[in-house]
Every structure is written in C-alpha cells, then in structure tokens.
Write a protein that holds these residues in place. Structure first.
Motif, PDB file in Angstrom:
ATOM      1  N   THR A 198     -14.331 -10.084 -34.092  1.00 18.49           N
ATOM      2  CA  THR A 198     -15.582 -10.289 -33.347  1.00 18.49           C
ATOM      3  C   THR A 198     -15.298 -10.823 -31.953  1.00 18.49           C
ATOM      4  O   THR A 198     -15.862 -10.340 -30.961  1.00 18.49           O
ATOM      5  CB  THR A 198     -16.517 -11.254 -34.105  1.00 18.49           C
ATOM      6  N   ARG A 206     -21.737   1.737 -28.704  1.00 15.53           N
ATOM      7  CA  ARG A 206     -21.071   2.714 -27.847  1.00 15.53           C
ATOM      8  C   ARG A 206     -20.020   3.417 -28.685  1.00 15.53           C
ATOM      9  O   ARG A 206     -19.619   2.932 -29.725  1.00 15.53           O
ATOM     10  CB  ARG A 206     -20.453   2.029 -26.637  1.00 15.53           C
ATOM     11  N   ILE A 254     -16.234  -9.004 -28.365  1.00  9.22           N
ATOM     12  CA  ILE A 254     -17.065  -9.655 -27.350  1.00  9.22           C
ATOM     13  C   ILE A 254     -16.327  -9.707 -26.018  1.00  9.22           C
ATOM     14  O   ILE A 254     -16.889  -9.396 -24.966  1.00  9.22           O
ATOM     15  CB  ILE A 254     -17.482 -11.061 -27.810  1.00  9.22           C
ATOM     16  N   LYS A 255     -15.056 -10.104 -26.066  1.00  9.00           N
ATOM     17  CA  LYS A 255     -14.274 -10.252 -24.837  1.00  9.00           C
ATOM     18  C   LYS A 255     -14.098  -8.914 -24.110  1.00  9.00           C
ATOM     19  O   LYS A 255     -14.231  -8.841 -22.900  1.00  9.00           O
ATOM     20  CB  LYS A 255     -12.917 -10.858 -25.160  1.00  9.00           C
ATOM     21  N   GLU A 256     -13.815  -7.855 -24.869  1.00  8.40           N
ATOM     22  CA  GLU A 256     -13.522  -6.574 -24.219  1.00  8.40           C
ATOM     23  C   GLU A 256     -14.762  -5.731 -23.917  1.00  8.40           C
ATOM     24  O   GLU A 256     -14.827  -5.076 -22.889  1.00  8.40           O
ATOM     25  CB  GLU A 256     -12.554  -5.757 -25.062  1.00  8.40           C
ATOM     26  N   TYR A 257     -15.752  -5.746 -24.813  1.00  6.63           N
ATOM     27  CA  TYR A 257     -16.890  -4.837 -24.657  1.00  6.63           C
ATOM     28  C   TYR A 257     -18.227  -5.532 -24.425  1.00  6.63           C
ATOM     29  O   TYR A 257     -19.214  -4.876 -24.112  1.00  6.63           O
ATOM     30  CB  TYR A 257     -17.007  -3.936 -25.893  1.00  6.63           C
ATOM     31  N   GLY A 258     -18.292  -6.843 -24.627  1.00  4.91           N
ATOM     32  CA  GLY A 258     -19.534  -7.583 -24.452  1.00  4.91           C
ATOM     33  C   GLY A 258     -20.255  -7.792 -25.764  1.00  4.91           C
ATOM     34  O   GLY A 258     -20.135  -6.987 -26.691  1.00  4.91           O
ATOM     35  N   GLU A 259     -21.011  -8.885 -25.829  1.00  6.00           N
ATOM     36  CA  GLU A 259     -21.644  -9.246 -27.096  1.00  6.00           C
ATOM     37  C   GLU A 259     -22.767  -8.313 -27.521  1.00  6.00           C
ATOM     38  O   GLU A 259     -23.176  -8.316 -28.681  1.00  6.00           O
ATOM     39  CB  GLU A 259     -22.123 -10.690 -27.072  1.00  6.00           C
ATOM     40  N   HIS A 260     -23.266  -7.492 -26.615  1.00  7.63           N
ATOM     41  CA  HIS A 260     -24.349  -6.571 -26.968  1.00  7.63           C
ATOM     42  C   HIS A 260     -23.833  -5.165 -27.267  1.00  7.63           C
ATOM     43  O   HIS A 260     -24.623  -4.242 -27.447  1.00  7.63           O
ATOM     44  CB  HIS A 260     -25.386  -6.525 -25.852  1.00  7.63           C
ATOM     45  N   SER A 261     -22.510  -4.999 -27.344  1.00  6.16           N
ATOM     46  CA  SER A 261     -21.935  -3.676 -27.585  1.00  6.16           C
ATOM     47  C   SER A 261     -21.855  -3.331 -29.071  1.00  6.16           C
ATOM     48  O   SER A 261     -21.482  -2.218 -29.424  1.00  6.16           O
ATOM     49  CB  SER A 261     -20.536  -3.603 -26.973  1.00  6.16           C
TER      50      SER A 261
END
Length: 97
Positions: free
Chosen positions: A68, A11, A72-79
C-alpha cells in the motif's frame, strides 16, 4: 477465518509493475520476519488490474502495508481502492470491512 485485502486499480498497471511492488513488499517482510516465516505465511494473487493479499497473519499484514505504501508513493493515494474482506472459509459467508 481467512482475511484478505483486495486492491483494485483506477489506472491500468502492467502485471510487471504490480509484481515488482509485491516482490519488494515480500523482501521487506523477509527482513522483518525471516525467509522461512514469509514462505510459510505469505499468499497473494495478482490478475487483471486487481490484487488480493492474505492478511490473516502478521506477515501478510506487513506485506499489504508495504505494498500500500509503495502504491501511494508511486501512483498516489487515489490511484487504487482497497477493502478488507473476512471469509469464514466454510459456510461461504464473507464480510466486507
């Protein structure tokens, strides 16, 4: 041997968003290793929705791990995608892990 983690975001993140997360990761490393050690060992480059962090030292490893975790916490692990790349620094040979 130079070893880096390359991050590419799925993104569009602003440079400010990226720099904020890196700055937080650097402060966390300073709390663990001390400001002088971080100043001597930390290196990164952020540009065009990509980040490269030098993980050739424990300081760089720590910064990449915290960065990292924040992503993951803010945008997600697939971002985002991340890959570790080794470069010998002389012959131009590089190896993706």
């Amino acid at each position: 041997m130079i070893e880096v983690c390359r991050f590419k975001f799925n993104r569009n993140l602003s440079r400010e968003q990226i720099e904020e997360k890196i700055a937080f990761a650097i402060v966390a490393a300073e709390c663990t290793f001390g400001q002088a050690k971080v100043r001597l060992n930390a290196a990164y480059l952020a540009a065009d929705n990509k980040v490269v962090i030098d993980v050739s030292s424990p300081v760089g490893e720590h910064i990449a791990e915290v960065f990292t975790g924040l992503l993951i916490k803010e945008y997600g692990e697939h971002s985002f995608a991340v890959e570790r790349v080794r470069h010998d620094g002389q012959s131009g040979t590089k190896e993706s892990l």
